[in-house]
Design a protein around this motif. Structure first.
Motif: not given
Length: 73
Positions: A22-32, A36-50
């Motif tokens: 989940k988003l709330c698990e991924l963000a701290p895992m990546l240190g963001y 910021h994770v949502r911005h990474m999704v929007n600019d294509g720098s992170l794989p597309s979520p389900l």
């Protein structure tokens, strides 16, 4: 009348042994932050979520995130 949604995230987790991060698990895992994770999704720098049928982020397959992390290192 019932409306049937094609919820791929739900189908994947029911039919297979696929784990979802989940988003709330991924963000701290990546240190963001989640923002910021949502911005990474929007600019294509992170794989597309389900996503849910309404477009909300449901999460990421652990395999996709693991591959993304390996590719970055």
């Amino acid at each position: 009348m019932h409306i049937i949604y094609d919820d791929k995230a739900r189908q994947l987790t029911r039919c297979n042994d696929i784990k979802i991060i989940k988003l709330c698990e991924l963000a701290p895992m990546l240190g963001y932050s989640t923002k910021h994770v949502r911005h990474m999704v929007n600019d294509g720098s992170l794989p597309s979520p389900l996503r849910s049928p309404s477009g909300k982020i449901r999460g990421w397959k652990t395999k996709d995130i693991d591959e993304w992390i390996d590719m970055k290192n």
